[in-house]
Design a protein around this motif. Structure first.
Motif, PDB file in Angstrom:
ATOM      1  N   GLN A 113       0.821  -1.218   0.000  1.00  0.00           N
ATOM      2  CA  GLN A 113       0.000   0.000   0.000  1.00  0.00           C
ATOM      3  C   GLN A 113       0.850   1.262   0.000  1.00  0.00           C
ATOM      4  O   GLN A 113       0.415   2.309  -0.475  1.00  0.00           O
ATOM      5  CB  GLN A 113      -0.956  -0.003   1.194  1.00  0.00           C
ATOM      6  CG  GLN A 113      -2.020  -1.061   1.105  1.00  0.00           C
ATOM      7  CD  GLN A 113      -2.789  -1.211   2.406  1.00  0.00           C
ATOM      8  OE1 GLN A 113      -2.496  -0.563   3.418  1.00  0.00           O
ATOM      9  NE2 GLN A 113      -3.783  -2.093   2.399  1.00  0.00           N
TER      10      GLN A 113
ATOM     11  N   GLN B 286       3.134  -7.764  -8.026  1.00  0.00           N
ATOM     12  CA  GLN B 286       2.147  -7.035  -7.219  1.00  0.00           C
ATOM     13  C   GLN B 286       2.495  -5.556  -7.113  1.00  0.00           C
ATOM     14  O   GLN B 286       1.604  -4.707  -7.138  1.00  0.00           O
ATOM     15  CB  GLN B 286       2.025  -7.673  -5.829  1.00  0.00           C
ATOM     16  CG  GLN B 286       1.383  -9.041  -5.856  1.00  0.00           C
ATOM     17  CD  GLN B 286       1.510  -9.775  -4.533  1.00  0.00           C
ATOM     18  OE1 GLN B 286       2.297  -9.409  -3.662  1.00  0.00           O
ATOM     19  NE2 GLN B 286       0.748 -10.847  -4.394  1.00  0.00           N
TER      20      GLN B 286
ATOM     21  N   GLU C  88       1.541  -3.982 -10.399  1.00  0.00           N
ATOM     22  CA  GLU C  88       0.085  -3.828 -10.471  1.00  0.00           C
ATOM     23  C   GLU C  88      -0.398  -2.665  -9.606  1.00  0.00           C
ATOM     24  O   GLU C  88      -1.299  -1.925 -10.000  1.00  0.00           O
ATOM     25  CB  GLU C  88      -0.605  -5.130 -10.056  1.00  0.00           C
ATOM     26  CG  GLU C  88      -0.401  -6.252 -11.061  1.00  0.00           C
ATOM     27  CD  GLU C  88      -0.803  -7.620 -10.538  1.00  0.00           C
ATOM     28  OE1 GLU C  88      -1.254  -7.738  -9.369  1.00  0.00           O
ATOM     29  OE2 GLU C  88      -0.649  -8.601 -11.306  1.00  0.00           O
ATOM     30  N   ALA C  89       0.213  -2.493  -8.427  1.00  0.00           N
ATOM     31  CA  ALA C  89      -0.167  -1.374  -7.558  1.00  0.00           C
ATOM     32  C   ALA C  89       0.174  -0.041  -8.209  1.00  0.00           C
ATOM     33  O   ALA C  89      -0.597   0.922  -8.113  1.00  0.00           O
ATOM     34  CB  ALA C  89       0.522  -1.499  -6.198  1.00  0.00           C
TER      35      ALA C  89
ATOM     36  N   ALA D 279      -2.369   0.547 -10.983  1.00  0.00           N
ATOM     37  CA  ALA D 279      -3.664   0.929 -10.413  1.00  0.00           C
ATOM     38  C   ALA D 279      -3.664   2.391  -9.968  1.00  0.00           C
ATOM     39  O   ALA D 279      -4.708   3.047  -9.983  1.00  0.00           O
ATOM     40  CB  ALA D 279      -4.015   0.019  -9.235  1.00  0.00           C
ATOM     41  N   ALA D 280      -2.492   2.905  -9.601  1.00  0.00           N
ATOM     42  CA  ALA D 280      -2.363   4.313  -9.191  1.00  0.00           C
ATOM     43  C   ALA D 280      -2.014   5.204 -10.382  1.00  0.00           C
ATOM     44  O   ALA D 280      -1.655   6.369 -10.193  1.00  0.00           O
ATOM     45  CB  ALA D 280      -1.306   4.440  -8.108  1.00  0.00           C
ATOM     46  N   GLU D 281      -2.091   4.643 -11.586  1.00  0.00           N
ATOM     47  CA  GLU D 281      -1.785   5.362 -12.826  1.00  0.00           C
ATOM     48  C   GLU D 281      -0.345   5.865 -12.867  1.00  0.00           C
ATOM     49  O   GLU D 281      -0.059   6.961 -13.343  1.00  0.00           O
ATOM     50  CB  GLU D 281      -2.793   6.477 -13.076  1.00  0.00           C
ATOM     51  CG  GLU D 281      -4.218   5.957 -13.214  1.00  0.00           C
ATOM     52  CD  GLU D 281      -5.240   7.042 -13.479  1.00  0.00           C
ATOM     53  OE1 GLU D 281      -4.887   8.231 -13.477  1.00  0.00           O
ATOM     54  OE2 GLU D 281      -6.409   6.680 -13.684  1.00  0.00           O
TER      55      GLU D 281
END
Length: 189
Positions: A54, A90, A93-94, A97-99
């Protein structure tokens, strides 16, 4: 090499204090004299590797906002039963997902993945040739953490110092340590 590393500073995000102690010693052993701030996952709030995950996008964004500074970011996540490649995927991908774009070859974004855990790395670096990151230890069903604590828990400071000193020594038998060396080399560019 130490001169090129001396002015690098940054953030190290880890899941626990043992990992923090080891990476603090490792950075010093590798000649990094700049200030590194450690962020440690709060205990009792779920899986530490998820907490580190995160933190990835906000920390990458902060690093990229200061491109002319000699900054680095180290995101340490235990490989557990999924291993190095899955943990790195991962992170990718994170970021997506946060562009955010994936890490670039010239960025000091380091993704070491001790598999199963940092205790595997510590045991291996301290000379335990029976460490196998593909399985849990067979002796009595103890975890790698329990095995490490039985052998080195009385003097963790010395264990962290000795493990860091062994980092650049012999060729590592554990694939995640070899990958970790390559990752840490990204920081010194």
């Amino acid at each position: 090499m130490a001169n090129s590393r001396a002015g690098i500073r940054g953030v190290v995000v880890v899941g626990d204090q043992r990992t923090q102690r080891f990476f603090l010693r490792l950075l010093s052993e590798l000649g990094f004299t700049g200030r590194f701030t450690f962020q440690i996952a709060p205990s009792g709030r779920g899986a530490a590797e998820n907490w580190v995950l995160q933190r990835a996008a906000p920390e990458v964004r902060a690093l990229r906002a200061r491109p002319h500074q000699r900054l680095g970011l180290i995101l340490v996540r235990d490989g557990d039963n999924v291993g190095v490649l899955a943990r790195k995927q991962q992170i990718d991908e994170a970021l997506a997902a946060a562009e955010l774009s994936p890490r670039q070859i010239d960025e000091r974004i380091v993704l070491p993945v001790p598999t199963w855990s940092v205790e595997n790395w510590l045991l291996h670096l301290l000379g335990d040739d029976d460490v196998d990151e593909n399985v849990r230890p067979a002796s009595g069903g103890a975890t790698w953490k329990e095995r490490y604590e039985r052998q080195h828990g009385d003097d963790e400071r010395a264990a962290a110092l000795n493990a860091a000193a062994a980092w650049s020594g012999r060729e590592p038998a554990l694939p995640s340590v070899a990958d970790g060396r390559a990752e840490m080399a990204r920081l010194g560019t």
